[in-house]
Design an enzyme around this catalytic site. Structure first.
Site, PDB file in Angstrom:
ATOM      1  N   LYS A 197       0.939  -1.131  -0.075  1.00  0.00           N
ATOM      2  CA  LYS A 197       0.040  -0.129  -0.202  1.00  0.00           C
ATOM      3  C   LYS A 197       0.942   1.381   0.053  1.00  0.00           C
ATOM      4  O   LYS A 197       1.437   1.575   0.920  1.00  0.00           O
ATOM      5  CB  LYS A 197      -0.893   0.182   1.234  1.00  0.00           C
ATOM      6  CG  LYS A 197      -1.878   1.143   0.894  1.00  0.00           C
ATOM      7  CD  LYS A 197      -2.588   1.906   2.187  1.00  0.00           C
ATOM      8  CE  LYS A 197      -1.801   2.819   2.851  1.00  0.00           C
ATOM      9  NZ  LYS A 197      -1.490   4.097   2.137  1.00  0.00           N
ATOM     10  N   GLU A 272      10.158   0.786  10.483  1.00  0.00           N
ATOM     11  CA  GLU A 272      11.001   1.712  10.487  1.00  0.00           C
ATOM     12  C   GLU A 272      10.118   3.343  10.586  1.00  0.00           C
ATOM     13  O   GLU A 272       9.502   3.637   9.582  1.00  0.00           O
ATOM     14  CB  GLU A 272      11.679   1.865   8.995  1.00  0.00           C
ATOM     15  CG  GLU A 272      12.919   2.215   8.876  1.00  0.00           C
ATOM     16  CD  GLU A 272      13.058   3.700   8.146  1.00  0.00           C
ATOM     17  OE1 GLU A 272      13.001   4.605   9.001  1.00  0.00           O
ATOM     18  OE2 GLU A 272      12.859   3.827   6.995  1.00  0.00           O
ATOM     19  N   CYS A 306      13.686  10.380   7.529  1.00  0.00           N
ATOM     20  CA  CYS A 306      13.358  10.058   8.828  1.00  0.00           C
ATOM     21  C   CYS A 306      14.898  10.215   9.605  1.00  0.00           C
ATOM     22  O   CYS A 306      14.785  10.234  10.783  1.00  0.00           O
ATOM     23  CB  CYS A 306      12.982   8.464   8.793  1.00  0.00           C
ATOM     24  SG  CYS A 306      13.796   7.487   7.590  1.00  0.00           S
ATOM     25  N   GLU A 403       9.909  15.283  15.780  1.00  0.00           N
ATOM     26  CA  GLU A 403      10.241  15.272  14.521  1.00  0.00           C
ATOM     27  C   GLU A 403       9.536  16.393  13.707  1.00  0.00           C
ATOM     28  O   GLU A 403       8.285  16.107  13.738  1.00  0.00           O
ATOM     29  CB  GLU A 403      10.032  13.832  13.975  1.00  0.00           C
ATOM     30  CG  GLU A 403      10.460  13.541  12.653  1.00  0.00           C
ATOM     31  CD  GLU A 403      10.386  12.065  12.130  1.00  0.00           C
ATOM     32  OE1 GLU A 403       8.993  11.637  12.422  1.00  0.00           O
ATOM     33  OE2 GLU A 403      11.193  11.716  11.445  1.00  0.00           O
TER      34      GLU A 403
HETATM   35  P1  NAP Z   1       2.022   8.044   8.436  1.00  0.00           P
HETATM   36  O1  NAP Z   1       0.709   8.573   8.481  1.00  0.00           O
HETATM   37  O2  NAP Z   1       2.711   7.333   9.189  1.00  0.00           O
HETATM   38  O3  NAP Z   1       2.060   7.293   7.004  1.00  0.00           O
HETATM   39  C1  NAP Z   1       2.708   6.402   6.500  1.00  0.00           C
HETATM   40  C2  NAP Z   1       1.797   5.151   5.826  1.00  0.00           C
HETATM   41  O4  NAP Z   1       0.997   4.644   6.669  1.00  0.00           O
HETATM   42  C3  NAP Z   1       1.191   5.740   4.698  1.00  0.00           C
HETATM   43  O5  NAP Z   1       1.004   4.810   3.721  1.00  0.00           O
HETATM   44  C4  NAP Z   1      -0.281   5.934   5.311  1.00  0.00           C
HETATM   45  O6  NAP Z   1      -1.241   5.797   4.670  1.00  0.00           O
HETATM   46  C5  NAP Z   1      -0.138   4.768   6.414  1.00  0.00           C
HETATM   47  N1  NAP Z   1      -1.077   4.773   7.392  1.00  0.00           N
HETATM   48  C6  NAP Z   1      -1.561   5.835   8.069  1.00  0.00           C
HETATM   49  N2  NAP Z   1      -2.613   5.530   9.012  1.00  0.00           N
HETATM   50  C7  NAP Z   1      -2.464   4.186   9.137  1.00  0.00           C
HETATM   51  C8  NAP Z   1      -3.293   3.085  10.126  1.00  0.00           C
HETATM   52  N3  NAP Z   1      -3.935   3.631  10.844  1.00  0.00           N
HETATM   53  N4  NAP Z   1      -2.995   1.885   9.501  1.00  0.00           N
HETATM   54  C9  NAP Z   1      -2.134   1.299   8.704  1.00  0.00           C
HETATM   55  N5  NAP Z   1      -1.729   2.236   7.803  1.00  0.00           N
HETATM   56  C10 NAP Z   1      -1.799   3.681   8.008  1.00  0.00           C
HETATM   57  O7  NAP Z   1       2.787   9.190   7.865  1.00  0.00           O
HETATM   58  P2  NAP Z   1       2.308  10.580   7.124  1.00  0.00           P
HETATM   59  O8  NAP Z   1       0.895  11.146   7.589  1.00  0.00           O
HETATM   60  O9  NAP Z   1       2.612  10.491   5.856  1.00  0.00           O
HETATM   61  O10 NAP Z   1       3.332  11.836   7.878  1.00  0.00           O
HETATM   62  C11 NAP Z   1       3.273  12.031   9.073  1.00  0.00           C
HETATM   63  C12 NAP Z   1       4.587  11.953   9.879  1.00  0.00           C
HETATM   64  O11 NAP Z   1       5.043  10.756   9.634  1.00  0.00           O
HETATM   65  C13 NAP Z   1       5.636  12.904   9.286  1.00  0.00           C
HETATM   66  O12 NAP Z   1       5.674  14.107   9.656  1.00  0.00           O
HETATM   67  C14 NAP Z   1       6.880  12.137   9.843  1.00  0.00           C
HETATM   68  O13 NAP Z   1       7.048  12.639  11.144  1.00  0.00           O
HETATM   69  C15 NAP Z   1       6.696  10.724   9.725  1.00  0.00           C
HETATM   70  N6  NAP Z   1       7.043  10.056   8.588  1.00  0.00           N
HETATM   71  C16 NAP Z   1       8.356   9.211   8.719  1.00  0.00           C
HETATM   72  C17 NAP Z   1       8.640   8.714   7.523  1.00  0.00           C
HETATM   73  C18 NAP Z   1       9.906   7.827   7.666  1.00  0.00           C
HETATM   74  O14 NAP Z   1      10.583   7.447   6.605  1.00  0.00           O
HETATM   75  N7  NAP Z   1      10.142   7.203   8.875  1.00  0.00           N
HETATM   76  C19 NAP Z   1       8.352   8.925   6.303  1.00  0.00           C
HETATM   77  C20 NAP Z   1       7.195   9.732   6.380  1.00  0.00           C
HETATM   78  C21 NAP Z   1       6.527  10.356   7.322  1.00  0.00           C
HETATM   79  P3  NAP Z   1      -1.820   7.079   3.918  1.00  0.00           P
HETATM   80  O15 NAP Z   1      -0.750   7.959   3.387  1.00  0.00           O
HETATM   81  O16 NAP Z   1      -2.608   6.726   2.776  1.00  0.00           O
HETATM   82  O17 NAP Z   1      -2.588   7.763   5.088  1.00  0.00           O
END
Ligand code: NAP
Ligand code: MG
Length: 499
Positions: A197, A272, A306, A403
């Protein structure tokens, strides 16, 4: 300003791809969502709709898991020799390389990053990652075990490593294609099947990858790609009772939800997650390389990494010089749409991230931090933020503790080198760290004490498919890359035979 759609360099294949309604890949077929719903993905440089994509939810995840299960248990994949699997992965790498420009353009349009960065980083790293795991397909082995409690030659005991089964893979938007490769490379090498996904903000390169997976000749159902929202499709995948393992990259907050969802059938979990990585510059560092190193540690990919070096600790005698140097580097960065040929930094990925990063900037400035450079949004169209260097912070401020995931570094002086390890480790995260010093003994002594999954000495952001990457503490469970990741995609079976 010309809109991206009319930019002269856009590849006609890319225009055609984004113009077409995107479907999902289930069991080797491109299908609509069971609900018939679609969602829009946006061009972050303009905020305009880029493409319409099928919106997968629980029902589509169910269909995809059924296909992955069938491919794993009884399809041609389950009978395929590892050498053939390895060749298919290599062929996929060749196809991605052949379409490098197309992938780079799609990534730049969907994520906002400069086209030049996607061309030299995202896509080539994806290709080499796939090739590295193509090689592993033929090298996954067990051991023979001399039993210690039995007389010699009474038993033959050995281990085999078997694929863990059907894997759910949930990835973020910061390196969309590369994150898909980080997940698919090792799972395919190990012989698993998967349901991937992509992030709602950036589904396009994963979908194009799905086309190449078919062109390479992977059997139906081996890789299924279901775009959709985290709260629906992602949550259904993490909770699915017939998924054996879930691999997640994203926020620590969602990582916790994944762990809870996985508890139902106790599926294996690897995570991760986020970071707030310290980057420590000692007074004896080679300042000419430390300054640009510190700048790129935070500003690469707009700070949407990250492992971004977001807490910059500098020994007092050189603090002003380093802050001036990093701020000067920040001011040289050309913040422009990713398709402009001289763009060094594009927009953040979404309105949500723009609000989030600007919210942190406001909170830091209100609490008394000072922006030596940047500190606010760039322009009034698209999701651009000025590369920012904050000083006058303290350890209780949100900008130091949380972060931000944007181009914002907090620069903090230190005077007592014996205290720096404690300061650097004063975080709930533990993903990465940097140490800059000409004193090799000091650098390695500090590296040994840092609670982080990766420590870079006199460099930063050096990634290699052979080098494991992952987090201590709340930065995650398990490792990506290297041979370590293969442990997450295999089960060990002990076989003991009486002789
Ligand atoms: P996120 O919400 O953690 O999204 C990462 C993935 O998880 C996306 O595919 C997202 O889907 C999915 N997801 C969200 N809620 C979920 C749930 N309840 N169950 C299963 N999967 C779920 O991250 P984001 O909203 O894109 O970004 C928010 C913060 O995450 C950023 O500001 C940053 O701090 C962190 N982040 C970290 C990394 C890393 O590489 N470690 C990368 C991106 C973001 P959808 O996108 O379709 O909602
Ligand atoms: Mg989200």
């Amino acid at each position: 300003m010309a809109t991206v759609a009319s930019a002269p360099t856009i590849d006609p294949k890319v225009s055609a791809f984004v113009a077409r309604k995107q479907k999902m890949l289930i069991n080797g077929k491109w299908v609509d969502a069971a609900s018939g719903k679609t969602f829009a993905t946006y061009n972050p440089a303009t905020g305009e709709v880029l493409a319409q994509v099928a919106e997968g939810d629980r029902e589509d995840i169910n269909r995809a898991v059924r296909a992955a299960r069938a491919a794993f248990e009884s399809g041609p994949w389950s009978k395929m020799p590892p050498a053939v699997r390895g060749k298919l992965i290599w062929k996929l790498a060749d196809l991605i390389e052949k379409h490098l420009e197309e992938f780079a353009q799609l990534e730049s349009l969907d994520n906002g990053k400069p086209l030049g960065i996607a061309r030299i980083a995202d896509v080539p790293l994806t290709v080499e990652h796939m090739r590295y795991y193509a090689g592993w397909a033929t090298k996954i082995e067990g051991n023979t075990i001399p039993l210690i409690l039995a007389p010699p030659n009474k038993f033959l005991a050995y281990t085999v490593r078997e694929p863990v089964g059907v894997v759910g893979q949930i990835i973020p938007w910061n390196f969309p294609l590369l994150m898909a490769a980080w997940k698919l490379g090792p799972s395919l090498a190990a012989g698993c099947t998967s349901v991937l996904k992509p992030a709602e903000q950036t589904p396009l390169t994963a979908l194009r990858l799905g086309e190449l997976i078919q062109e390479a000749g992977f059997p139906d159902g081996v890789v299924n790609i279901v775009p959709g929202f985290g709260e629906t499709a992602g949550a259904a995948l993490a909770a699915h009772p017939d998924v054996d393992k879930v691999a997640f990259t994203g926020s620590t907050e969602v990582g916790r939800l994944i762990v809870q969802a996985a508890a139902g059938n106790l599926k294996k979990v690897s995570l991760e997650l986020g970071g707030k990585s310290p980057n420590v510059i000692f007074a004896d560092a080679d300042i000419e390389s430390a300054i640009p190193g510190a700048a790129s540690a935070i500003f690469f990919n707009h700070g949407q990494c990250c492992c971004a070096g977001s807490r910059l600790y500098v020994e007092k005698p050189i603090f002003d010089k380093v802050v001036d140097g990093v701020s000067h580097s920040a001011e040289q960065i050309k913040v422009k749409p990713g398709f402009e040929p001289d763009s060094d930094m594009g927009p953040l990925v979404s309105q949500e991230q723009l609000n989030r990063v600007c919210g942190y900037l406001e909170s830091g400035l209100k609490e008394g931090a000072k922006a030596v450079t940047g500190g606010k949004r760039h322009g009034d169209k698209g999701y651009f933020v000025k590369p920012t260097v904050l000083v006058n912070t303290n350890e209780t401020m949100k900008v130091v503790r949380e972060e931000i995931f944007g181009p914002v570094v907090t620069a903090i002086p230190f005077s007592d080198p014996s205290e720096i390890v404690g300061k650097a480790n004063d975080t709930t995260y533990g993903l990465a760290a940097g140490v800059w010093s000409r004193d090799i003994k000091k650098a390695h002594t500090v590296a040994a004490k840092l609670r982080a999954g990766t420590v870079w000495i006199n460099c930063y952001n050096v990634f290699d498919p052979a080098m494991p990457f992952g987090g201590y503490k709340e930065s995650g469970w398990g490792r990506e890359m290297g041979h370590e990741v293969l442990e997450h995609y295999t089960e060990v079976k002990s076989i003991c035979s009486a002789l």
